[in-house]
Design an enzyme around this catalytic site. Structure first.
Site, PDB file in Angstrom:
ATOM      1  N   HIS A 194       6.811  -9.502 -13.329  1.00  0.00           N
ATOM      2  CA  HIS A 194       7.802 -10.461 -12.816  1.00  0.00           C
ATOM      3  C   HIS A 194       9.301 -10.096 -13.327  1.00  0.00           C
ATOM      4  O   HIS A 194      10.314 -10.154 -12.743  1.00  0.00           O
ATOM      5  CB  HIS A 194       7.521 -12.045 -12.821  1.00  0.00           C
ATOM      6  CG  HIS A 194       8.551 -12.672 -12.466  1.00  0.00           C
ATOM      7  ND1 HIS A 194       9.070 -12.883 -10.915  1.00  0.00           N
ATOM      8  CD2 HIS A 194       9.392 -13.654 -13.103  1.00  0.00           C
ATOM      9  CE1 HIS A 194      10.062 -13.792 -11.280  1.00  0.00           C
ATOM     10  NE2 HIS A 194       9.931 -14.190 -12.347  1.00  0.00           N
ATOM     11  N   ARG A 301       5.602   0.062   2.013  1.00  0.00           N
ATOM     12  CA  ARG A 301       4.198  -0.270   1.650  1.00  0.00           C
ATOM     13  C   ARG A 301       3.617  -1.570   2.100  1.00  0.00           C
ATOM     14  O   ARG A 301       4.310  -2.544   2.133  1.00  0.00           O
ATOM     15  CB  ARG A 301       4.359  -0.301  -0.001  1.00  0.00           C
ATOM     16  CG  ARG A 301       4.653   0.965  -0.899  1.00  0.00           C
ATOM     17  CD  ARG A 301       4.901   0.668  -2.290  1.00  0.00           C
ATOM     18  NE  ARG A 301       4.734   1.744  -3.268  1.00  0.00           N
ATOM     19  CZ  ARG A 301       5.855   2.131  -3.897  1.00  0.00           C
ATOM     20  NH1 ARG A 301       6.935   1.712  -3.649  1.00  0.00           N
ATOM     21  NH2 ARG A 301       5.925   3.392  -4.450  1.00  0.00           N
ATOM     22  N   ARG A 337       3.735   3.351   5.979  1.00  0.00           N
ATOM     23  CA  ARG A 337       2.513   3.975   5.422  1.00  0.00           C
ATOM     24  C   ARG A 337       1.452   2.831   5.621  1.00  0.00           C
ATOM     25  O   ARG A 337       1.476   1.605   5.407  1.00  0.00           O
ATOM     26  CB  ARG A 337       2.684   3.972   3.767  1.00  0.00           C
ATOM     27  CG  ARG A 337       1.328   4.367   3.095  1.00  0.00           C
ATOM     28  CD  ARG A 337       1.706   4.927   1.649  1.00  0.00           C
ATOM     29  NE  ARG A 337       1.598   3.535   0.858  1.00  0.00           N
ATOM     30  CZ  ARG A 337       1.998   3.516  -0.466  1.00  0.00           C
ATOM     31  NH1 ARG A 337       2.249   4.814  -0.963  1.00  0.00           N
ATOM     32  NH2 ARG A 337       1.888   2.514  -0.924  1.00  0.00           N
ATOM     33  N   GLU A 436       0.058  13.677  -1.911  1.00  0.00           N
ATOM     34  CA  GLU A 436      -0.039  13.272  -3.321  1.00  0.00           C
ATOM     35  C   GLU A 436      -1.312  13.571  -4.023  1.00  0.00           C
ATOM     36  O   GLU A 436      -1.691  13.211  -5.079  1.00  0.00           O
ATOM     37  CB  GLU A 436       0.000  11.682  -3.208  1.00  0.00           C
ATOM     38  CG  GLU A 436      -0.669  10.781  -2.277  1.00  0.00           C
ATOM     39  CD  GLU A 436      -0.272   9.343  -1.886  1.00  0.00           C
ATOM     40  OE1 GLU A 436       0.531   8.813  -2.957  1.00  0.00           O
ATOM     41  OE2 GLU A 436      -0.791   8.891  -1.227  1.00  0.00           O
ATOM     42  N   ASN A 459       4.330  10.009  -7.566  1.00  0.00           N
ATOM     43  CA  ASN A 459       3.593   9.045  -8.679  1.00  0.00           C
ATOM     44  C   ASN A 459       2.233   9.457  -8.713  1.00  0.00           C
ATOM     45  O   ASN A 459       1.788   9.699  -9.718  1.00  0.00           O
ATOM     46  CB  ASN A 459       3.921   7.508  -8.301  1.00  0.00           C
ATOM     47  CG  ASN A 459       5.052   7.161  -7.978  1.00  0.00           C
ATOM     48  OD1 ASN A 459       6.204   7.692  -8.321  1.00  0.00           O
ATOM     49  ND2 ASN A 459       5.501   6.145  -7.517  1.00  0.00           N
ATOM     50  N   ASP A 460       1.640   9.508  -7.515  1.00  0.00           N
ATOM     51  CA  ASP A 460       0.217  10.030  -7.585  1.00  0.00           C
ATOM     52  C   ASP A 460       0.053  11.429  -7.849  1.00  0.00           C
ATOM     53  O   ASP A 460      -0.973  11.856  -8.344  1.00  0.00           O
ATOM     54  CB  ASP A 460      -0.736   9.725  -6.113  1.00  0.00           C
ATOM     55  CG  ASP A 460      -0.887   7.979  -6.291  1.00  0.00           C
ATOM     56  OD1 ASP A 460      -1.406   7.562  -7.438  1.00  0.00           O
ATOM     57  OD2 ASP A 460      -0.667   7.414  -5.324  1.00  0.00           O
ATOM     58  N   ARG A 470      -1.776   6.562 -14.100  1.00  0.00           N
ATOM     59  CA  ARG A 470      -0.597   6.237 -14.156  1.00  0.00           C
ATOM     60  C   ARG A 470      -0.332   4.842 -14.745  1.00  0.00           C
ATOM     61  O   ARG A 470       0.688   4.677 -15.079  1.00  0.00           O
ATOM     62  CB  ARG A 470       0.193   6.374 -12.709  1.00  0.00           C
ATOM     63  CG  ARG A 470      -0.582   5.548 -11.671  1.00  0.00           C
ATOM     64  CD  ARG A 470      -0.064   6.071 -10.349  1.00  0.00           C
ATOM     65  NE  ARG A 470       0.998   5.235  -9.959  1.00  0.00           N
ATOM     66  CZ  ARG A 470       1.471   5.066  -8.607  1.00  0.00           C
ATOM     67  NH1 ARG A 470       0.648   5.826  -7.574  1.00  0.00           N
ATOM     68  NH2 ARG A 470       2.291   4.114  -8.446  1.00  0.00           N
ATOM     69  N   CYS A 507       9.004  10.153  -1.757  1.00  0.00           N
ATOM     70  CA  CYS A 507       9.238   8.820  -1.922  1.00  0.00           C
ATOM     71  C   CYS A 507       8.674   8.326  -3.464  1.00  0.00           C
ATOM     72  O   CYS A 507       8.377   7.197  -3.545  1.00  0.00           O
ATOM     73  CB  CYS A 507       8.392   7.914  -0.601  1.00  0.00           C
ATOM     74  SG  CYS A 507       6.737   8.348  -0.267  1.00  0.00           S
TER      75      CYS A 507
HETATM   76  C1  PEP Z   1       3.486   7.911  -4.987  1.00  0.00           C
HETATM   77  O1  PEP Z   1       2.373   7.773  -5.170  1.00  0.00           O
HETATM   78  O2  PEP Z   1       4.524   8.555  -5.101  1.00  0.00           O
HETATM   79  C2  PEP Z   1       3.831   6.812  -3.698  1.00  0.00           C
HETATM   80  C3  PEP Z   1       5.240   6.519  -3.472  1.00  0.00           C
HETATM   81  O3  PEP Z   1       2.937   5.856  -3.702  1.00  0.00           O
HETATM   82  P1  PEP Z   1       2.571   4.617  -4.776  1.00  0.00           P
HETATM   83  O4  PEP Z   1       3.359   4.709  -5.595  1.00  0.00           O
HETATM   84  O5  PEP Z   1       2.435   3.518  -3.726  1.00  0.00           O
HETATM   85  O6  PEP Z   1       1.200   4.976  -4.782  1.00  0.00           O
HETATM   86 MG    MG Z   2       0.766   6.934  -4.007  1.00  0.00          MG
END
Ligand code: PEP
Ligand code: MG
Length: 579
Positions: A194, A301, A337, A436, A459-460, A470, A507
C-alpha cells in the site's frame, strides 16, 4: 553522545524521488484482544453486527475522502475493505464461533481475521501478501469499534516530515495531512504494498522493506530519502545533504518541465515518433493515465475484476468496467489482457489447488483454456464493449502455437454467441499475445504469422529466462531486464514481427526504465507501455535522442556481457543523463 553521521540503510525502491526532512515515527498502539465466554450469544452476535455496520459507514466516508484526495487506487482499497466486511463466509464463520462456542465477539472476529490473513500470506505472491495487511487493517477497525478504543492516527504530525512505520495501511494514511508528508519509509512491505501505491499516487518518494533496524530511528532524526535508489541516510553531514539537495532541486525542476509537455508526442531529434501508452489495473486509473500524457492503454491488467471477492464477475459487470475505461480513452487504443491469475494468485472460487512451483504452473491462459465457459464470459464482455472503440485483446503466458489457436477459436465462438444475442461488435479487433515465455521468442517467426501484435512482458520473460522467481528478493540480482540475454530476445522478437508486418509493444517495467528507453528506441520498439507516472520522463528521454544514435547504442549494448555493463554503457553514452 555525538551521533554517527551518514548512517545509510538500503531498502526496496517503491516510488522515485528525493526528499529531505525530519522523520516522524509512527508506532501504532497495540490493541489486546480480550477472549472469554459469553452467555448471551444472541446479544453478542448483535454487538458484532452493529460494529460491522459502524465499520462499513466509516469505510464509506474514507472511500469518498480517498476519491477526492488521492483518487483511483487508494479509493479502490477501501472498496475492497467494504467488500471484505460483507463477505458472507467470514461473517457466518464468526457467528458460528459466537453461537457454537460461546466466544465473545472480539475473539471470534479476530480469530477469523487472522485465519484469512495467514492464508493470504502463505500464497507467496507479493500482491496477495500485501492484501493480508489490508485484511488485518479492516479487522482492527471492527475490533476498535467493539472495544470503544479511539483510532490511532497521524494527527500528531505538524511539520513536514518523512513518515516511518513498520507498515502503513490505507486506514493509517487516509487521515494524514498529505501536505505535511515528504516521503514514506517502512520496515516491511514490497514494491506492491500500500505504501508504494499511495506514494506513487501522491508523487512522493518511498523506500520499503528496510528491515526492523530502521525502527530504532528516533523521532525528528534528520533524514535523506532516495526513492529511486532505495536508500536512506540518517544524520547526513553537510556535504551529503547538499548533494541530495542539489539532486532534489534538479529532479523537481526536471519533473515540472517534463509534465508541461507530457501531452506532446514523443519525437526523436531526427523526427521519429514513438507511441507511449499506459499500464493500468483499474478503471479509476484511466483518467490519471491520460493526465500523465498516455496516448492509450498498452496493458489493462483485468485481475482487478476477479480478486477480493467470493464469486467470479459476470458478463454484465465486466462489460460495465470495460465500457468505463473505453469511454475515458475516447477512441485511443486500449489493449486488454485476458485474465492472468492462477497458481500463485489463488481465487477462492476457482479451486486452483496448491502447486509446488506456481509460477510454472496452471495459470493465466493455461487455466482459461481448460475452463472455456469461464473464459468466454470475459471474451463476450470484451466483444460487447468494442463498438466505437479501438479495443485490442491479448492473451498472457502463451507458450505454444496450439494455445494461440485454441484461444482464437474460443474468441471466434464468443463472437458468434455475442452476435447471436443481437449485440453489435466492432469490425476490427486486433488479437495479440504477451511474449513472456522464452519458447515464444525462439519461435517468434511462427507466432508472428498468427497474431496481430506482440507485447513483450519483460517481468516474466526475465524470470523465465534467468530461472529467478520475481518475488524472491534473494535472487533479485538475477532479475535485471537490461541483461543482454533479454535485450537479444527483444531484438529477435522485433525482427520476426517486422518481417510479418506486425507491431510490437513492451509492457514490462523495462519500458519505463530510463536506461532502457534509448536502447528500446534503437532496437525498433513500436509501443512503450508503462506506469502512468513514468510517462513524462520517458517522453523527455526519447526527445533527447536521435534514432541513429539510439541504434548505435543498441548495437553496442547487445554485445556486452552483463546488465551492469549495459547500464554503465548507456549512462556514459547518453546525450541525456537522467538525474
Ligand atoms: C510482464 O510479465 O512483464 C507483465 C507486464 O505482466 P505482469 O507483470 O502482470 O506479469
Ligand atoms: Mg507477466
Amino acid at each position: 553522545m555525538a551521533k554517527n553521521t551518514n548512517v545509510t540503510y538500503k531498502g526496496i525502491p517503491a516510488s522515485p524521488g528525493i526528499s529531505i526532512g525530519p522523520v516522524f515515527v509512527y508506532i501504532k498502539q497495540e490493541v489486546i484482544v480480550p477472549s472469554h465466554q459469553v452467555m448471551d450469544t444472541d446479544g453478542e452476535v448483535k454487538r458484532l453486527d452493529n460494529a460491522l455496520s459502524t465499520a462499513r459507514a466509516q469505510i464509506t466516508d474514507l472511500f469518498s475522502k480517498a476519491e477526492t484526495e488521492v483518487g483511483g487506487e487508494e479509493a479502490a482499497i477501501f472498496e475492497a475493505h467494504a467488500l471484505f466486511l460483507q463477505d458472507p463466509t467470514l461473517i457466518t464463520a464468526v457467528h458460528e464461533l459466537i453461537e457454537g462456542q460461546g466466544l465473545n465477539a472480539e475473539a471470534a472476529w479476530m480469530g477469523a481475521i487472522e485465519d484469512n490473513a495467514v492464508k493470504l500470506e502463505a500464497l507467496e505472491d507479493e500482491y496477495f501478501s500485501a492484501r493480508s495487511a489490508d485484511i488485518r487493517d479492516v479487522g482492527h477497525r471492527v475490533l476498535r469499534i467493539l472495544l470503544g478504543v479511539a483510532e490511532s492516527d497521524l494527527t500528531a504530525l505538524t511539520v513536514p516530515s518523512i513518515i516511518l512505520a513498520r507498515n502503513l495501511t490505507p486506514s493509517d494514511t487516509i487521515r494524514l495531512d498529505k501536505s505535511l508528508v515528504l516521503g514514506f519509509i517502512t520496515a516491511e512491505g514490497g514494491p506492491t504494498s500500500h505504501t508504494a501505491i499511495l506514494a506513487k499516487a501522491l508523487g512522493l518518494p518511498a523506500v520499503v522493506g528496510l528491515g526492523k533496524e530502521i525502527l530504532t530511528l528516533e523521532n525528528e532524526t534528520p533524514l535523506l530519502v532516495d526513492g529511486e535508489r532505495g536508500e536512506i541516510v540518517a544524520h547526513p553531514d553537510e556535504a551529503t545533504r547538499q548533494e541530495f539537495e542539489a539532486r532534489h532541486q534538479k529532479a523537481a525542476v526536471r519533473a515540472e518541465a517534463e509534465s508541461k509537455v507530457a501531452h506532446e508526442p514523443a519525437i526523436t531529434q531526427d523526427g521519429h515518433t514513438f507511441e507511449i501508452v499506459a499500464n493500468i489495473g483499474s478503471p479509476q486509473e484511466a483518467s490519471f493515465a491520460l493526465e500523465q500524457g498516455a496516448e492509450g492503454i498498452g496493458l489493462l491488467r483485468t485481475e482487478f475484476l476477479y480478486i477480493d471477492r467470493n464469486t467470479a464477475p459476470d458478463e454484465e459487470e465486466q462489460l460495465a468496467a470495460y465500457d468505463e475505461i473505453m469511454d475515458v480513452m475516447e477512441g485511443r487504443p486500449v489493449v486488454v489482457r485476458t485474465l492472468d491469475v492462477g497458481g500463485d494468485k489463488e481465487l477462492p472460487y476457482l479451486n486452483l489447488g496448491h502447486e509446488a512451483n506456481p509460477f510454472l504452473g496452471w495459470r493465466a491462459i493455461r487455466m482459461c483454456l481448460d475452463q472455456p465457459d469461464f473464459f468466454k464470459i470475459q471474451l463476450r464482455a470484451l466483444l460487447r464493449a468494442s463498438p466505437g472503440h479501438d479495443l485490442r485483446i491479448m492473451f498472457p503466458m502463451i507458450a505454444t502455437l496450439d494455445e494461440v489457436r485454441r484461444a482464437r477459436t474460443l474468441f471466434e465462438e464468443a463472437r458468434d454467441e455475442v452476435e447471436a444475442a443481437g449485440h453489435p461488435i466492432a469490425d476490427q479487433i486486433q488479437v495479440g499475445i504477451m511474449v513472456e515465455v522464452p519458447s515464444v521468442v525462439v519461435l517468434a517467426d511462427l507466432f508472428a504469422r498468427e497474431v496481430d501484435f506482440f507485447s513483450i512482458g519483460t517481468n516474466d520473460l526475465t524470470q523465465y529466462t534467468m530461472a529467478a522467481e520475481r518475488t524472491n528478493e534473494k535472487v533479485a540480482h538475477l532479475s535485471d531486464a537490461c541483461h543482454p540475454a533479454i535485450l537479444r530476445q527483444i531484438k529477435r522478437i522485433l525482427e520476426a514481427a517486422h518481417v510479418e508486418g506486425i507491431w510490437v509493444g513492451l509492457c514490462g517495467e523495462l519500458a519505463g526504465d530510463p536506461d532502457a528507453v534509448p536502447i528500446l528506441i534503437g532496437l525498433g520498439l513500436d509501443e512503450f507501455s508503462m506506469a502512468p507516472s513514468s510517462i513524462p520522463h520517458a517522453k523527455a528521454i526519447i526527445r533527447n535522442w536521435s534514432l541513429v544514435q539510439a541504434q548505435q547504442l543498441a548495437a553496442l549494448v547487445i554485445d556486452l556481457d552483463s546488465a551492469a555493463a549495459v547500464r554503465e554503457c548507456v549512462r556514459g553514452y547518453s546525450p541525456y543523463k537522467p538525474t
